[in-house]
Design a protein around this motif. Structure first.
Motif, PDB file in Angstrom:
ATOM      1  N   SER A  92      -1.368   5.098 -17.847  1.00  0.00           N
ATOM      2  CA  SER A  92      -1.042   5.224 -16.431  1.00  0.00           C
ATOM      3  C   SER A  92      -1.699   6.471 -15.851  1.00  0.00           C
ATOM      4  CB  SER A  92       0.471   5.314 -16.252  1.00  0.00           C
ATOM      5  OG  SER A  92       0.783   5.612 -14.919  1.00  0.00           O
ATOM      6  N   GLN A  93      -2.261   6.327 -14.650  1.00  0.00           N
ATOM      7  CA  GLN A  93      -2.914   7.450 -13.980  1.00  0.00           C
ATOM      8  C   GLN A  93      -2.347   7.706 -12.592  1.00  0.00           C
ATOM      9  OE1 GLN A  93      -7.138   6.727 -14.115  1.00  0.00           O
ATOM     10  NE2 GLN A  93      -7.114   6.419 -16.316  1.00  0.00           N
ATOM     11  N   ALA A  94      -1.298   6.996 -12.225  1.00  0.00           N
ATOM     12  CA  ALA A  94      -0.727   7.143 -10.885  1.00  0.00           C
ATOM     13  C   ALA A  94       0.777   6.915 -10.946  1.00  0.00           C
ATOM     14  CB  ALA A  94      -1.374   6.146  -9.929  1.00  0.00           C
ATOM     15  N   GLU A  95       1.471   7.380  -9.927  1.00  0.00           N
ATOM     16  CA  GLU A  95       2.920   7.184  -9.869  1.00  0.00           C
ATOM     17  C   GLU A  95       3.273   5.748  -9.482  1.00  0.00           C
ATOM     18  OE1 GLU A  95       6.903   8.991  -7.732  1.00  0.00           O
ATOM     19  OE2 GLU A  95       4.973   9.886  -7.272  1.00  0.00           O
ATOM     20  N   TYR A  96       2.501   5.172  -8.568  1.00  0.00           N
ATOM     21  CA  TYR A  96       2.741   3.812  -8.087  1.00  0.00           C
ATOM     22  C   TYR A  96       1.713   2.851  -8.674  1.00  0.00           C
ATOM     23  CZ  TYR A  96       5.855   5.820  -4.601  1.00  0.00           C
ATOM     24  OH  TYR A  96       6.881   6.476  -3.972  1.00  0.00           O
ATOM     25  N   MET A  97       2.136   1.652  -8.993  1.00  0.00           N
ATOM     26  CA  MET A  97       1.207   0.670  -9.547  1.00  0.00           C
ATOM     27  C   MET A  97       0.056   0.373  -8.586  1.00  0.00           C
ATOM     28  SD  MET A  97       1.723  -3.090 -11.132  1.00  0.00           S
ATOM     29  CE  MET A  97       1.984  -2.448 -12.760  1.00  0.00           C
ATOM     30  N   TYR A  98       0.326   0.342  -7.306  1.00  0.00           N
ATOM     31  CA  TYR A  98      -0.725   0.066  -6.317  1.00  0.00           C
ATOM     32  C   TYR A  98      -1.907   1.024  -6.465  1.00  0.00           C
ATOM     33  CZ  TYR A  98      -3.034  -0.530  -1.811  1.00  0.00           C
ATOM     34  OH  TYR A  98      -3.966  -0.757  -0.822  1.00  0.00           O
ATOM     35  N   ASP A  99      -1.646   2.255  -6.876  1.00  0.00           N
ATOM     36  CA  ASP A  99      -2.687   3.281  -6.987  1.00  0.00           C
ATOM     37  C   ASP A  99      -3.364   3.325  -8.360  1.00  0.00           C
ATOM     38  OD1 ASP A  99      -2.237   4.169  -4.346  1.00  0.00           O
ATOM     39  OD2 ASP A  99      -0.527   5.363  -5.030  1.00  0.00           O
ATOM     40  N   GLU A 100      -2.949   2.487  -9.291  1.00  0.00           N
ATOM     41  CA  GLU A 100      -3.566   2.473 -10.619  1.00  0.00           C
ATOM     42  C   GLU A 100      -5.007   1.955 -10.518  1.00  0.00           C
ATOM     43  OE1 GLU A 100      -2.597   3.690 -13.368  1.00  0.00           O
ATOM     44  OE2 GLU A 100      -0.442   3.930 -13.122  1.00  0.00           O
ATOM     45  N   SER A 101      -5.933   2.643 -11.159  1.00  0.00           N
ATOM     46  CA  SER A 101      -7.332   2.218 -11.095  1.00  0.00           C
ATOM     47  C   SER A 101      -7.672   1.128 -12.108  1.00  0.00           C
ATOM     48  CB  SER A 101      -8.256   3.421 -11.292  1.00  0.00           C
ATOM     49  OG  SER A 101      -8.035   4.001 -12.559  1.00  0.00           O
ATOM     50  N   ALA A 106       0.823  -1.217   0.000  1.00  0.00           N
ATOM     51  CA  ALA A 106       0.000   0.000   0.000  1.00  0.00           C
ATOM     52  C   ALA A 106       0.856   1.267   0.000  1.00  0.00           C
ATOM     53  CB  ALA A 106      -0.938   0.004   1.200  1.00  0.00           C
ATOM     54  N   VAL A 107       2.069   1.178   0.527  1.00  0.00           N
ATOM     55  CA  VAL A 107       2.980   2.330   0.559  1.00  0.00           C
ATOM     56  C   VAL A 107       4.266   1.923  -0.149  1.00  0.00           C
ATOM     57  CG1 VAL A 107       4.298   3.886   2.042  1.00  0.00           C
ATOM     58  CG2 VAL A 107       2.007   3.152   2.728  1.00  0.00           C
ATOM     59  N   GLY A 108       4.711   2.775  -1.056  1.00  0.00           N
ATOM     60  CA  GLY A 108       5.922   2.462  -1.814  1.00  0.00           C
ATOM     61  C   GLY A 108       5.585   1.494  -2.932  1.00  0.00           C
ATOM     62  N   GLY A 109       6.525   0.667  -3.316  1.00  0.00           N
ATOM     63  CA  GLY A 109       6.271  -0.320  -4.353  1.00  0.00           C
ATOM     64  C   GLY A 109       6.768   0.123  -5.721  1.00  0.00           C
ATOM     65  N   TRP A 110       6.222  -0.528  -6.747  1.00  0.00           N
ATOM     66  CA  TRP A 110       6.680  -0.341  -8.122  1.00  0.00           C
ATOM     67  C   TRP A 110       6.241   1.008  -8.669  1.00  0.00           C
ATOM     68  CZ3 TRP A 110       5.162   0.308 -13.172  1.00  0.00           C
ATOM     69  CH2 TRP A 110       6.080  -0.088 -14.140  1.00  0.00           C
ATOM     70  N   ARG A 111       7.201   1.745  -9.232  1.00  0.00           N
ATOM     71  CA  ARG A 111       6.939   3.076  -9.814  1.00  0.00           C
ATOM     72  C   ARG A 111       7.336   3.069 -11.280  1.00  0.00           C
ATOM     73  NH1 ARG A 111       9.953   6.983  -5.632  1.00  0.00           N
ATOM     74  NH2 ARG A 111       9.374   8.517  -7.188  1.00  0.00           N
TER      75      ARG A 111
END
Length: 96
Positions: A70-79, A52-57
């Motif tokens: 892509s809509q986010a810096e981190y893959m975790y935040d991609e919708s 949830a924090v950090g991860g693949w960018r």
């Protein structure tokens, strides 16, 4: 040192991100038809495996040559993006 491939049917850098191995090879058919021989390694990056924090960018892995947006810096935040593959291309010789 990054190898540069100037031909139209080859990527311009030796590493990056694609949607799948098949998508990369379809986009750059010269990887299979050029008289030089190339090896391509792939690593799968799945959203489900990300913390949830950090991860693949995105920006740390080279140019993105895929079709997704892509809509986010981190893959975790991609919708909408569930996975991508990073790749590295190595020139290993010439065909005989």
């Amino acid at each position: 040192m990054i190898a540069r491939f100037e031909e139209v049917r080859l990527p311009t850098v030796s590493y990056g991100v694609a949607d799948s191995p098949e998508q990369l090879l379809a986009k750059y058919p010269g990887l299979a038809t050029d008289p030089r021989r190339f090896a391509v390694t792939f690593r799968v990056h799945r959203k489900a495996d990300q913390p949830a924090v950090g991860g693949w960018r995105w920006h740390k892995w080279g140019d993105y040559v895929g079709e997704q947006v892509s809509q986010a810096e981190y893959m975790y935040d991609e919708s909408e993006i569930e996975q991508v593959v990073s790749f590295t291309i190595y020139k290993i010789g010439t065909m005989s």
